[in-house]
Design a protein around this motif. Structure first.
Motif, short mmCIF file in Angstrom:
data_model
loop_
_atom_site.label_atom_id
_atom_site.label_comp_id
_atom_site.label_asym_id
_atom_site.label_seq_id
_atom_site.Cartn_x
_atom_site.Cartn_y
_atom_site.Cartn_z
N CYS A 88 32.14 -20.53 -32.45
CA CYS A 88 31.06 -20.63 -33.43
C CYS A 88 29.69 -20.94 -32.82
N PRO A 89 29.56 -21.89 -31.89
CA PRO A 89 28.23 -22.17 -31.32
C PRO A 89 27.57 -20.96 -30.65
N PRO A 90 28.26 -20.19 -29.79
CA PRO A 90 27.56 -19.05 -29.19
C PRO A 90 27.29 -17.91 -30.16
N THR A 91 28.18 -17.73 -31.14
CA THR A 91 28.01 -16.62 -32.07
C THR A 91 26.99 -16.92 -33.16
N PRO A 96 27.96 -28.13 -31.99
CA PRO A 96 29.39 -28.23 -31.68
C PRO A 96 30.19 -29.05 -32.69
N GLU A 97 29.53 -29.99 -33.34
CA GLU A 97 30.26 -30.85 -34.27
C GLU A 97 30.50 -30.19 -35.63
N ILE A 229 22.05 -13.02 -36.55
CA ILE A 229 20.66 -13.40 -36.32
C ILE A 229 20.49 -14.84 -35.86
N ASP A 230 21.58 -15.59 -35.81
CA ASP A 230 21.53 -16.94 -35.25
C ASP A 230 22.25 -17.01 -33.91
N VAL A 231 22.40 -15.86 -33.26
CA VAL A 231 23.07 -15.83 -31.96
C VAL A 231 22.36 -16.76 -30.97
N ALA A 232 23.14 -17.51 -30.20
CA ALA A 232 22.56 -18.40 -29.18
C ALA A 232 22.20 -17.58 -27.95
#
Length: 304
Positions: A88-91, A96-97, A229-232
């Motif tokens: 989820c964080p990278p995508t 992370p929480e 559009i929120d990709v890291a």
């Protein structure tokens, strides 16, 4: 002496008639058999569409209110939950929480078998307390056979704390009953290798988690059209993806996209809003905040 209850009646433990002579199959016959059996995963998802949709809506509502999503499992089920949470964080550039995976035995169990730890219901309850789960959160218990004490203990403790709960299992309700806010049964039938739930049960669980987490992120405004559009933007591949999204949606060239991405602090969503509205980064962020991060709503608000 400890009493042991046989689980041989469970659907996940039964014998698959199609693979009775598995050790005599040729390589091509093995591939064909797996291919035929994996069709059951698609059918199982289709049969569970309504309960999956309920889980999506319940989780979206909780995260909108500041809650978190937890996956709890042991063995293969636990590893699949941790994998989905880790993606989820990278995508979607989530903290992370926000989405967390909990596996019996902790991080070491990801690479080393720790299946004996799944028998401790109190360990599942303890981890719920350790993560300070509250009424705002959602806890998804994943257990192919439905009987894993670690998962059941965790879900029961989560309910006591007021959290919303989702139960995912690959056995019918009449074999294993469990009280949860949403009950998802992914019935793929007996495994080719009897009892090896890392096969069809694992595959269908991965599919269900993909649907759940991605759909929730769509509803949280992490997607515009079908673009992330929120990709890291944390490596060259993701930077290239970010630039291609900007170029495709705004019809600017790569150099302009690079400049816009830098001005936005490497936020694709913010860059798009800046381009479409002419606002600076600060004003664009304020507008997004007013619309809970929903890019489409933010853009439409200026056209009214």
């Amino acid at each position: 002496m400890e009493q042991w209850e046989s689980r041989g009646h469970l659907l996940t433990e039964q014998i698959n008639a199609s693979s009775q002579n598995l050790d005599q199959f040729s390589s091509l016959e093995l591939v064909d058999l797996f291919n035929r059996e994996d069709v059951q995963t698609l059918l199982a998802i289709a049969r569970s569409r309504e309960s999956l949709a309920q889980a999506i809506d319940l989780t979206t509502a909780a995260l909108h209110q500041g809650g978190r999503l937890f996956y709890v499992g042991a063995g293969t089920s636990g590893r699949l939950g941790v994998l989905d949470a880790a993606e989820c964080p990278p995508t979607f550039c989530t903290p992370p929480e926000l989405v967390q995976g909990i596996i019996a035995g902790g991080a070491g169990a990801l690479v080393r078998s720790s299946e004996d730890l799944e028998d401790q219901a109190e360990d599942g309850a303890n981890v719920i307390a350790l993560r300070q789960i509250t009424h705002k959160d959602v806890v998804v218990g994943i257990t192919a056979g439905g009987t894993t004490p670690y998962v059941q203990g965790a879900l029961q403790a989560a309910r006591q704390r007021g959290a919303k709960t989702v139960f995912i299992a690959c056995v019918p309700v009449d074999q294993v009953e469990f009280e949860a806010d949403v009950d998802i049964r992914l019935l793929v039938g007996p495994e080719i290798l009897a009892g090896s739930t890392r096969l069809k049960a694992g595959t269908v669980t991965k599919m269900a988690l993909n649907i759940l987490s991605t759909s929730v992120m769509v509803k949280l405004g992490k997607v515009y059209g079908n673009r992330m559009i929120d990709v890291a933007v944390t490596n060259k591949k993701l930077q290239d993806r970010a630039l291609r999204i900007l170029m495709d949606l705004t019809e600017i060239n790569r150099e302009e996209a690079e400049f816009l991405l830098e001005k936005s602090g490497k936020s694709v969503k913010l860059a798009l809003l800046m381009k479409w509205t002419g606002l600076d980064a600060l004003s664009s962020q304020e507008l997004l905040d007013q619309h809970q991060g929903q890019l489409r709503q933010a853009v439409l608000s200026l056209k009214k």
